[in-house]
Design a protein around this motif. Structure first.
Motif, short mmCIF file in Angstrom:
data_model
loop_
_atom_site.label_atom_id
_atom_site.label_comp_id
_atom_site.label_asym_id
_atom_site.label_seq_id
_atom_site.Cartn_x
_atom_site.Cartn_y
_atom_site.Cartn_z
N LEU A 140 46.47 78.12 57.87
CA LEU A 140 45.82 78.67 56.80
C LEU A 140 45.17 79.84 57.05
N PRO A 141 44.95 80.80 56.46
CA PRO A 141 44.38 82.41 56.55
C PRO A 141 43.29 81.42 56.38
N GLY A 142 41.99 82.31 56.92
CA GLY A 142 40.84 81.69 56.92
C GLY A 142 40.19 81.04 58.08
N GLY A 143 41.55 80.10 58.59
CA GLY A 143 40.97 78.48 59.45
C GLY A 143 41.00 79.07 60.72
N ARG A 144 40.24 78.81 61.87
CA ARG A 144 39.87 78.81 63.40
C ARG A 144 41.21 78.18 63.85
N LEU A 145 41.25 79.22 64.82
CA LEU A 145 42.49 79.86 66.22
C LEU A 145 42.53 79.03 66.81
N GLU A 146 41.11 78.62 67.44
CA GLU A 146 40.67 78.24 68.97
C GLU A 146 40.43 76.89 69.11
N THR A 200 32.98 71.29 52.25
CA THR A 200 33.65 70.16 53.08
C THR A 200 32.51 70.23 54.77
N PRO A 201 32.18 68.87 55.22
CA PRO A 201 31.85 68.91 56.51
C PRO A 201 32.53 69.71 57.42
N LYS A 202 31.59 70.44 58.80
CA LYS A 202 32.15 70.74 59.58
C LYS A 202 33.25 69.66 60.12
N CYS A 203 32.94 69.00 60.28
CA CYS A 203 33.90 68.44 61.36
C CYS A 203 35.38 67.93 60.40
N ARG A 204 34.78 67.21 59.68
CA ARG A 204 36.20 66.99 58.18
C ARG A 204 36.67 68.49 58.18
N LEU A 209 24.70 83.12 51.05
CA LEU A 209 23.46 82.26 51.24
C LEU A 209 23.37 81.09 50.56
N VAL A 210 22.63 81.34 48.93
CA VAL A 210 22.35 81.19 48.40
C VAL A 210 23.60 80.32 47.16
N ASN A 211 24.04 81.42 46.98
CA ASN A 211 25.47 80.87 46.24
C ASN A 211 26.32 80.53 46.74
N GLU A 212 26.97 81.16 47.65
CA GLU A 212 28.15 81.05 47.90
C GLU A 212 27.92 79.77 48.89
N TYR A 213 28.05 79.66 49.59
CA TYR A 213 26.88 78.66 50.89
C TYR A 213 26.11 77.38 51.00
N THR A 214 25.88 77.55 49.61
CA THR A 214 24.85 76.54 49.17
C THR A 214 23.86 76.22 49.38
N LEU A 215 23.12 77.27 50.71
CA LEU A 215 21.78 76.99 51.79
C LEU A 215 20.50 76.88 49.46
N TYR A 250 31.71 78.58 58.04
CA TYR A 250 32.39 78.48 57.39
C TYR A 250 31.99 80.37 57.04
N ILE A 251 30.94 80.61 57.70
CA ILE A 251 30.43 82.07 57.79
C ILE A 251 31.37 82.81 58.76
N GLU A 252 31.40 81.99 60.02
CA GLU A 252 31.83 82.27 61.20
C GLU A 252 33.24 83.16 60.84
#
Length: 340
Positions: free
Chosen positions: A103-109, A83-87, A191-197, A235-237
């Motif tokens: 939810l777990p995995g979300g950004r708190l800041e 999902t694009p970062k902004c959305r 990076l290629v298989n999980e993050y689709t780069l 996503y990686i961060e």
């Protein structure tokens, strides 16, 4: 007050129980009529969206029987891609408002709810309703102008072309040459298989043995239809900070120091900020970078000058050597002449 609290709790419980819904039959056209033998439990019970937790499963009965996912903004989400970062940030903020948490995995800041275009990318101009301030951002959502109460001129979205992701392993892990190669292979695979780069977007993976710092450098240059590296970095961060990145060597999980995680963004245009409005910490970073650049230029000039001097000295020695050889040769020819 108690009644209001009970109503809020009841609403949250109701929302959590209504996790699935059906696409109404009247949304199906004659070409794809609604299927009768299609049940909620069969479709959505085990369905999940790999790249997005902020979605609701809906049952699509129009000509098929499959799960579709919609975000909390009621727009369809493709679970086969990131999902694009902004959305994603927008959906995280909606979730925070719904539940009072992330939810777990979300950004708190997250400090504001970003405005996205129809493709889920950042709009050039962002505003905060609470403070009534607006500013311009780049394609990673990073602020590139001062916040102002006036209408800032954000004519176009500045594109981020390079991202550097930095993190450090915990002290108990010491990388060796063989281990570093194994880590690099795992990183490329993820990076290629999980993050689709695309592999062409992975510019460099460097592992410092002494500092144990890992640097992943991503780019969009030279790749046709590139994956948005700002989204990948987000996503990686997020996964690194929540111990979901999952690196292993010799069957042992490699833990990352959470405070060591940094993401640096680079674009082709300098930020348009007034130094008076920049925080002391950020200003210090700019000064350090500027000093590093000036130091690098000075070192380059000195090294180049020395190299030129060495080159001239070498040329002089060669010429002088050739002159001495010619002189000795002339002497030998003269002596040979007298001997004869």
């Amino acid at each position: 007050m108690k009644l209001k609290t009970l109503c809020m709790i009841s609403a949250l419980i109701f929302e959590s129980t209504v996790a699935v819904s059906a696409v109404p039959d009247d949304e199906c056209n004659d070409e794809f009529p609604a299927r009768e033998n299609c049940e909620f439990d069969e479709v959505c019970e085990d369905a999940s969206c790999k790249h997005n937790k902020y979605v609701t499963c809906y049952m699509n009965r129009c000509g098929t029987c499959e799960a579709v996912f919609r975000g909390y903004d009621n727009l369809t989400v493709s679970c086969k891609q990131l999902t694009p970062k902004c959305r994603l940030m927008h959906l995280e903020m909606l979730n925070k408002r719904r539940t009072g948490t992330i939810l777990p995995g979300g950004r708190l800041e997250i400090e504001y709810d970003p405005e996205c275009d129809e493709n889920g990318m950042f709009k050039p101009k962002q505003c905060d309703d609470d403070s009534n301030l607006c500013w311009c951002v780049d394609s990673a959502g990073v602020r590139v102008t001062d916040k102002t109460g006036d209408d800032p001129k954000c004519d176009r979205l500045v594109r981020v072309h390079l991202i550097d992701i930095l993190f450090t392993f915990k002290v108990e892990f010491t990388p060796l040459a063989r281990t570093k190669d194994a880590i690099r292979r795992q990183l490329v695979f993820k990076l290629v298989n999980e993050y689709t780069l695309y592999t062409t977007q992975i510019l460099e993976i460097n592992i410092q043995e002494l500092s144990q710092e890992v640097s992943i450098r991503l780019t969009e240059n030279g790749t046709k239809d590139p994956v948005d590296v700002a989204t990948v970095a987000y996503y990686i961060e997020r996964d690194l900070k929540n111990n979901n990145f999952g690196l292993e060597v010799d069957g042992r999980s490699l833990e990352v120091e959470r405070d060591s995680i940094k993401v640096l963004f680079f674009d082709n245009e300098p930020p348009r900020m007034n130094m008076k409005t920049i925080s002391p910490g950020f200003a210090a970073i700019i000064i350090v970078i500027a000093l590093a650049i000036l130091t690098g230029i000075a070192v380059f000039v000195v090294v180049r000058r020395r190299a030129e001097q060495e080159k001239k000295r070498f040329q002089f020695e060669v010429i002088e050597g050739q002159g001495q050889d010619d002189y000795h040769l002339a002497q030998r020819e003269t002596m040979a002449y007298f001997v004869m």
